[in-house]
Scaffold this active site. Structure first.
Site, PDB file in Angstrom:
ATOM      1  N   CYS A   1      -0.486   5.780   7.486  1.00  0.00           N
ATOM      2  CA  CYS A   1      -1.754   5.390   7.844  1.00  0.00           C
ATOM      3  C   CYS A   1      -1.609   4.529   9.092  1.00  0.00           C
ATOM      4  CB  CYS A   1      -2.610   4.468   6.688  1.00  0.00           C
ATOM      5  SG  CYS A   1      -4.054   3.927   6.907  1.00  0.00           S
TER       6      CYS A   1
ATOM      7  N   CYS B   1      -9.883 -11.365  21.742  1.00  0.00           N
ATOM      8  CA  CYS B   1      -9.148 -10.831  20.663  1.00  0.00           C
ATOM      9  C   CYS B   1      -7.825 -10.119  21.428  1.00  0.00           C
ATOM     10  CB  CYS B   1      -9.919  -9.492  20.246  1.00  0.00           C
ATOM     11  SG  CYS B   1     -10.699  -8.456  21.445  1.00  0.00           S
TER      12      CYS B   1
ATOM     13  N   GLN C   1     -17.528 -10.089  14.264  1.00  0.00           N
ATOM     14  CA  GLN C   1     -15.994 -10.429  14.063  1.00  0.00           C
ATOM     15  C   GLN C   1     -15.657  -9.830  12.391  1.00  0.00           C
ATOM     16  OE1 GLN C   1     -13.587 -11.242  15.726  1.00  0.00           O
ATOM     17  NE2 GLN C   1     -14.284 -12.824  17.175  1.00  0.00           N
TER      18      GLN C   1
ATOM     19  N   CYS D   1      -8.274   0.685  -0.173  1.00  0.00           N
ATOM     20  CA  CYS D   1      -7.592   0.084   0.863  1.00  0.00           C
ATOM     21  C   CYS D   1      -7.750  -1.274   0.551  1.00  0.00           C
ATOM     22  CB  CYS D   1      -8.143   0.456   2.172  1.00  0.00           C
ATOM     23  SG  CYS D   1      -7.266  -0.379   3.616  1.00  0.00           S
TER      24      CYS D   1
ATOM     25  N   ASP E   1     -16.633 -14.484  25.116  1.00  0.00           N
ATOM     26  CA  ASP E   1     -15.586 -13.916  24.185  1.00  0.00           C
ATOM     27  C   ASP E   1     -15.825 -12.249  24.734  1.00  0.00           C
ATOM     28  OD1 ASP E   1     -14.315 -12.662  22.019  1.00  0.00           O
ATOM     29  OD2 ASP E   1     -15.746 -13.448  20.406  1.00  0.00           O
TER      30      ASP E   1
ATOM     31  N   CYS F   1      -2.824  -0.217   9.441  1.00  0.00           N
ATOM     32  CA  CYS F   1      -1.798  -1.212   9.171  1.00  0.00           C
ATOM     33  C   CYS F   1      -0.690  -1.057  10.156  1.00  0.00           C
ATOM     34  CB  CYS F   1      -1.390  -1.837   7.923  1.00  0.00           C
ATOM     35  SG  CYS F   1      -2.814  -2.112   6.955  1.00  0.00           S
TER      36      CYS F   1
ATOM     37  N   GLU G   1     -25.965 -10.900  27.872  1.00  0.00           N
ATOM     38  CA  GLU G   1     -25.419  -9.846  27.235  1.00  0.00           C
ATOM     39  C   GLU G   1     -26.165  -8.508  27.544  1.00  0.00           C
ATOM     40  OE1 GLU G   1     -23.467  -6.779  25.458  1.00  0.00           O
ATOM     41  OE2 GLU G   1     -22.875  -9.221  24.583  1.00  0.00           O
TER      42      GLU G   1
ATOM     43  N   CYS H   1       0.910  -1.208  -0.133  1.00  0.00           N
ATOM     44  CA  CYS H   1       0.045  -0.105  -0.013  1.00  0.00           C
ATOM     45  C   CYS H   1       0.774   1.099  -0.129  1.00  0.00           C
ATOM     46  CB  CYS H   1      -0.981   0.110   1.234  1.00  0.00           C
ATOM     47  SG  CYS H   1      -1.717   1.544   1.554  1.00  0.00           S
TER      48      CYS H   1
END
Length: 449
Positions: free
Chosen positions: A78, A406, A281, A157, A379, A81, A331, A72
């Site tokens: 940016c 995560c 996700q 992108c 999760d 990433c 939740e 990229c």
């Protein structure tokens, strides 16, 4: 003490958890963006932070053999990433070694599997685009520069589906013509703050959310009509009002201007409703692999009662419901619980029930009433779980806990906590859910001894 714009020279001694190279200049810690281990380089100080001085590369005298040309053109500035300059196999190995290092700090003994690779292009099904004006007063759209609120304009992108990126120039053209001003954070003026795009990988449906600073403004109706006409894959358009001075993108008030206010996507053969605030996700194909591993670890039986904590819109629990006796999802987000109930109905699943309540409080109540669950699936957010929640797991005396995360660093902290309470964990499986970034997803099985 170092000064802004000062050039420093040194060799990168290690990488931090965000992928920044670390060198020391007269005992000052310098974090060099996009540097690799053992590289000898010159870097310019651009910012001072709590972690140390932030620097950008000026010249690499001795590059690493793992360095590649980023695909990229915006990779150097940016913030989307962090690792495009690192060969992909090296990215996966670095992520694994990060977890192994954290494992030693927690004094845990478990096997860390190699990171499961992923497609690296077009994998994101959720995108957030910012807007501002350039020096000539022209409206620009793009992603945020790392460590700043400046917009990096872009045409496409590598991480975004092409169908989604094609919408952005249309929005820029329309708001310019309709004189809809982008929001200026410093002056607290303007209307359009962000656009969030949600994309169904299997259905190709698109949900567009305009995040604005006020509820009514001129040109709103024309904006909706024309963007929907230009891009037929847009199934719904939502307006979300955010008046706060915060980096949080979405506000609490929103309304549907076009379509039903949600889209659908398919995951492991089930159909799910996705709204602007739904947790889903970000990497569809890798998510399927991750969930399949979670179910493999769980080894569900037809007689099992499963508790799905932090259940969101019900993706994890509903995908396994056909193999167990009952799924109870908990939740705190009421909208997510409503969506989970609708998802159960739409998939003709009758053995799943969803409850809008704090998971820890619910579990403590269940333990008090001596309710039995064969397994808990959780999760949690990046900050991990809490001692209250983990103690509630212990009080329920559940035999199995399948923990998806995560953030493996907070997950390891929680594993260490549960180890003291009698739960053993033998291995961790890693998934590259966010290729080209410093993040990695993980899943473990904990069993009560």
């Amino acid at each position: 003490m170092l000064k802004l714009q000062q050039i420093v020279h040194g060799t990168i001694q290690k990488l931090d958890e965000n992928g920044n190279g670390i060198l020391f200049c007269r005992k000052n810690k310098v974090l060099v963006r996009h540097a690799l281990l053992h590289e000898e380089l010159d870097a310019r100080i651009i910012k001072e932070s709590k972690q140390g001085y932030i620097a950008e590369i000026v010249h690499i005298q001795q590059p690493s053999h793992l360095r590649v040309k980023p695909p990229c053109p915006h990779a150097a500035i940016c913030g989307g990433c962090q690792l495009q300059h690192m060969a992909y196999p090296a990215q996966l190995e670095w992520k694994k070694q990060q977890i192994i290092h954290a494992l030693k700090k927690e004094r845990l003994s478990l096997h860390i599997h190699d990171v499961m690779p992923s497609d690296r292009e077009g994998y994101r099904n959720k995108m957030i685009i910012g807007f501002s004006k350039d020096s000539k007063g022209k409206i620009i759209a793009g992603l945020y520069e790392e460590y700043s609120h400046r917009i990096v304009p872009y045409q496409n992108c590598l991480l975004h589906p092409k169908e989604c990126d094609e919408i952005i120039p249309s929005i820029v053209s329309l708001i310019q013509r309709l004189r809809i001003e982008p929001f200026d954070r410093k002056k607290r003026r303007g209307i359009l703050r962000h656009v969030q795009i949600r994309y169904g990988k299997e259905t190709k449906q698109i949900l567009l959310t305009f995040v604005v600073s006020q509820k009514q403004f001129p040109g709103q109706k024309q904006l909706v009509q024309q963007i929907a006409r230009l891009h037929p894959d847009i199934r719904s358009i939502v307006f979300n009002v955010n008046t706060r001075d915060t980096s949080v993108v979405l506000g609490k008030e929103e309304w549907t201007a076009y379509g039903k206010g949600w889209i659908e996507d398919r995951l492991l053969g089930k159909t799910f409703r996705i709204s602007s605030t739904s947790f889903y996700q970000i990497n569809h194909d890798q998510c399927e692999r991750l969930y399949q591993k979670a179910y493999e670890l769980l080894q569900p039986r037809p007689s099992d009662r499963i508790l799905d904590a932090y259940c969101g819109i019900g993706t994890i629990g509903l995908c396994i419901a056909s193999k167990v006796k009952q799924v109870i999802g908990v939740e705190v987000n009421q909208q997510a619980v409503m969506d989970a109930g609708i998802n159960a109905k739409n998939n003709q699943i009758h053995n799943a029930r969803f409850i809008a309540q704090d998971a820890s409080r619910f579990m403590l109540q269940e333990a008090k009433h001596k309710q039995h669950y064969d397994a808990i699936i959780l999760d949690p957010p990046r900050e991990g779980s809490t001692p209250v929640f983990l103690d509630a797991c212990v009080q329920l005396k559940t035999k199995k806990i399948v923990y998806i995360s995560c953030n493996p660093f907070t997950q390891l902290r929680d594993i260490a906590y549960l180890a003291k309470k009698g739960y053993a964990c033998k291995e961790m499986f890693l998934y590259d859910m966010f290729p080209m970034s410093a993040h990695v997803e993980s899943v473990v099985l904990l069993e009560r001894m």
